[in-house]
Write an enzyme that holds these catalytic residues in place. Structure first.
Site, PDB file in Angstrom:
ATOM      1  N   SER A 176       5.085  27.176 -22.421  1.00  0.00           N
ATOM      2  CA  SER A 176       5.341  27.804 -21.122  1.00  0.00           C
ATOM      3  C   SER A 176       4.053  27.793 -20.297  1.00  0.00           C
ATOM      4  O   SER A 176       4.094  27.941 -19.075  1.00  0.00           O
ATOM      5  CB  SER A 176       5.822  29.248 -21.306  1.00  0.00           C
ATOM      6  N   ASP A 226       2.837  25.682 -29.706  1.00  0.00           N
ATOM      7  CA  ASP A 226       3.981  24.787 -29.566  1.00  0.00           C
ATOM      8  C   ASP A 226       3.523  23.350 -29.768  1.00  0.00           C
ATOM      9  O   ASP A 226       2.468  22.948 -29.259  1.00  0.00           O
ATOM     10  CB  ASP A 226       4.570  24.902 -28.147  1.00  0.00           C
ATOM     11  N   LYS A 256       4.969  25.826 -33.710  1.00  0.00           N
ATOM     12  CA  LYS A 256       6.359  26.068 -33.346  1.00  0.00           C
ATOM     13  C   LYS A 256       6.937  24.766 -32.822  1.00  0.00           C
ATOM     14  O   LYS A 256       6.274  24.056 -32.059  1.00  0.00           O
ATOM     15  CB  LYS A 256       6.458  27.165 -32.276  1.00  0.00           C
ATOM     16  N   GLU A 258      10.491  23.108 -31.107  1.00  0.00           N
ATOM     17  CA  GLU A 258      11.832  23.300 -30.562  1.00  0.00           C
ATOM     18  C   GLU A 258      12.780  22.293 -31.189  1.00  0.00           C
ATOM     19  O   GLU A 258      12.449  21.115 -31.323  1.00  0.00           O
ATOM     20  CB  GLU A 258      11.818  23.056 -29.042  1.00  0.00           C
ATOM     21  N   GLU A 325      16.051  32.022 -28.271  1.00  0.00           N
ATOM     22  CA  GLU A 325      15.838  32.248 -26.842  1.00  0.00           C
ATOM     23  C   GLU A 325      17.144  32.256 -26.069  1.00  0.00           C
ATOM     24  O   GLU A 325      17.940  31.316 -26.179  1.00  0.00           O
ATOM     25  CB  GLU A 325      14.890  31.163 -26.274  1.00  0.00           C
TER      26      GLU A 325
END
Ligand code: MHF
Ligand code: KIV
Length: 492
Positions: A176, A226, A256, A258, A325
């Site tokens: 982000s 991330d 992390k 996704e 999320e």
């Protein structure tokens, strides 16, 4: 809200910050426990930090009580420490885990060689033990004991310092960052190099040697980053390389990633080699182009079933935790109960095992050009044609904790005496100590620290998030259908 005159605002700020001495929790009850700084703290109120009940669950390998000498030059400290060469394998960043940190310490920075053969080193005699860093077993135990895990993002040094101060459990260098710190419109733009660069800044904040000066400094959080879009999709090898670079050069403890079924082989491979992986299901911002914007996920029985089965598969593949999320509260609750590993929710309701938000969001930072345009419109500065429609609202799951603090809705964490911490410290008198243990931040820094503390406290006492206002619902027919299909998965 801060829609008050500046005079009222100033009073609100004074009221909110009056009892806060952001560094008071660092200052030990006896001045002698602070070894290097000469000025004792003015307030000796016993503000010993709440020790998390699970603090005994850290792994001893990560319990680094050694003074991390020479890791970085920090004001006047460096001279009193050793001069260490910064040679590290893998690109010049300090090592990642506490284990590696202390190994490196032994290799490169013995404080006093004359003590080498003694059973008690100078460090052990004079330096306070700092609190143990958060470890994965510690987080697992928090889940077992039903203690919420408080997580936030950080992309730079000052936010990392503020997170450490607030005793955050996990610090994420999230992608982000692309949106809120670098001004991109999507997280897809973020590079691995930029991520590493920011990880290093965050690392310097979280593990600053000066923080060990007080035994009351909260234990360091687990540091994660991330794996950026495009640096793990082309092959498993590339994914491993990216993760290894984040650990070796960025200093993170784990990564992390996704994704669902498609990343399972990579997750297996990384975890097999001892690289901790946090999963991320539900809304996946790296896929925003194919998922029609930032929308609620798992709102149908089908979608929810996929989230549950992918969560179980990620756990099986070795993930130590999963971010969920923007999914309905109920789905998060079912998934969290089905997993041994902790879930970390963002826009997933109060039943996740932990919570995460983007730090800039909880501080009400300017993170979009809309904020500027809306601000101009509000101030009545000429015509602002774009605002014939209102600026798009932020996600409903964000709570602005600066507003919480300034409005007096939340109480500051530590009361430490009468000093007015909002007053700026005058110019230092000549010959005075270079650093006073009492001089905490003022202005934005103090507000930032208070707001981050308020967030951590709200997560721990479960007053954040509010199920109704900050969570999402699912239609009861979809939920019933999901529960029916989920039955067999929930048995095992
Ligand atoms: N500043 C910031 N905060 C974030 O949480 C964040 C980012 N940036 N960038 C990457 C993604 C994008 N995120 C977002 C952005 C917007 C919504 C949002 O507006 N959601 C609607 C849901 C609409 C619906 O489908 O019903 C909402 O009302 O909350 C959600 C997540 C989360 N991440
Ligand atoms: C908000 C968290 C979960 C994230 O993915 C990010 O910061 O990129």
């Amino acid at each position: 809200m801060a829609s008050t005159s500046s005079r009222t605002l100033e009073r609100a700020v004074r009221r909110a910050l009056q009892p806060i001495s952001p560094f008071s929790s660092f200052a030990s009850t006896s001045a002698s426990a602070i070894p290097a700084l000469s000025t004792p703290p003015p307030s000796t109120s016993s503000s010993a930090r709440r020790v998390p009940a699970t603090s005994q669950f850290h792994t001893s390998a990560r319990n680094c009580s050694a003074w991390p000498a020479g890791v970085d030059a920090e004001d006047g400290m460096h001279a009193t420490m050793s001069s260490s060469s910064e040679s590290v394998e893998g690109g010049g960043m300090v090592g990642g885990s506490q284990e590696r940190r202390s190994t490196r310490l032994q290799q490169s920075a013995p404080i006093d060689r004359t003590d080498a053969g003694n059973s008690k080193t100078r460090q052990q005699l004079e330096m306070p033990k700092s609190r143990p860093p958060k470890s994965i077993p510690h987080l697992m135990e928090m889940k077992r004991q039903g203690q919420p895990i408080a997580c936030l993002t950080a992309y730079d040094y000052p936010s990392a310092l503020s997170l450490r101060h607030a005793d955050i459990d996990i610090c994420l260098v999230g992608d982000s960052m692309a949106n809120v710190a670098l001004g991109h419109s999507s997280t897809q733009s973020l590079t691995l190099e930029a991520t590493i660069h920011h990880c290093q800044a965050v690392y310097r904040g979280l593990f600053s040697p000066l923080l060990s000066i007080s035994p009351n400094t909260p234990g360091a959080p687990l540091l994660l980053a991330d794996v950026p879009f495009g640096t793990f999709q082309t092959s498993e090898e590339e994914g491993v390389k990216s993760a290894v670079r984040l650990l070796k050069e960025g200093g993170v403890d784990g990564v992390k990633i996704e994704g669902g079924a498609e990343i399972l082989p990579l997750v297996r491979r990384l975890t097999k080699f001892g690289i901790p992986v946090m999963g991320h299901l539900g809304l996946q911002p790296q896929r925003v182009s194919s998922s029609a914007g930032y929308r609620l996920q798992g709102r149908t029985a089908d979608e929810a079933y996929t989230i549950l089965s992918e969560a179980l598969a990620l756990q099986e593949a070795g993930a130590f935790s999963i971010v969920l999320e923007c999914i309905p509260n109920k789905i998060c609750e079912v998934v969290s109960k089905a997993l041994r590993i902790p879930t970390i929710g963002i826009g997933a309701g109060p039943k996740a095992d932990g919570q995460i938000l983007v730090t800039n969001d909880i501080l009400g930072e300017i993170t979009s050009p809309w904020h500027v345009v809306a601000g101009l419109a509000k101030a009545g500065v000429g015509e602002v044609p774009a605002l014939q429609q209102p600026a798009p609202p932020g996600p409903k799951f964000v709570r602005n904790f600066v507003d919480e603090v300034l409005s007096g809705r939340v109480q500051p964490r530590s009361s430490s005496g009468e000093e007015d911490n909002f007053a700026s410290p005058g110019p230092a008198a000549e010959g005075s100590a270079p650093v006073a243990a009492s001089s905490g931040p003022t202005g934005i820094g103090a507000i930032r620290m208070a707001a981050i503390e308020a967030y951590v406290d709200a997560v721990r006492e479960r007053s954040f998030p509010d199920a109704e206002r900050e969570g999402y619902k699912i239609k009861s027919a979809e939920l019933a259908d999901f529960m029916k299909r989920a039955g067999p998965l929930l048995q095992g």
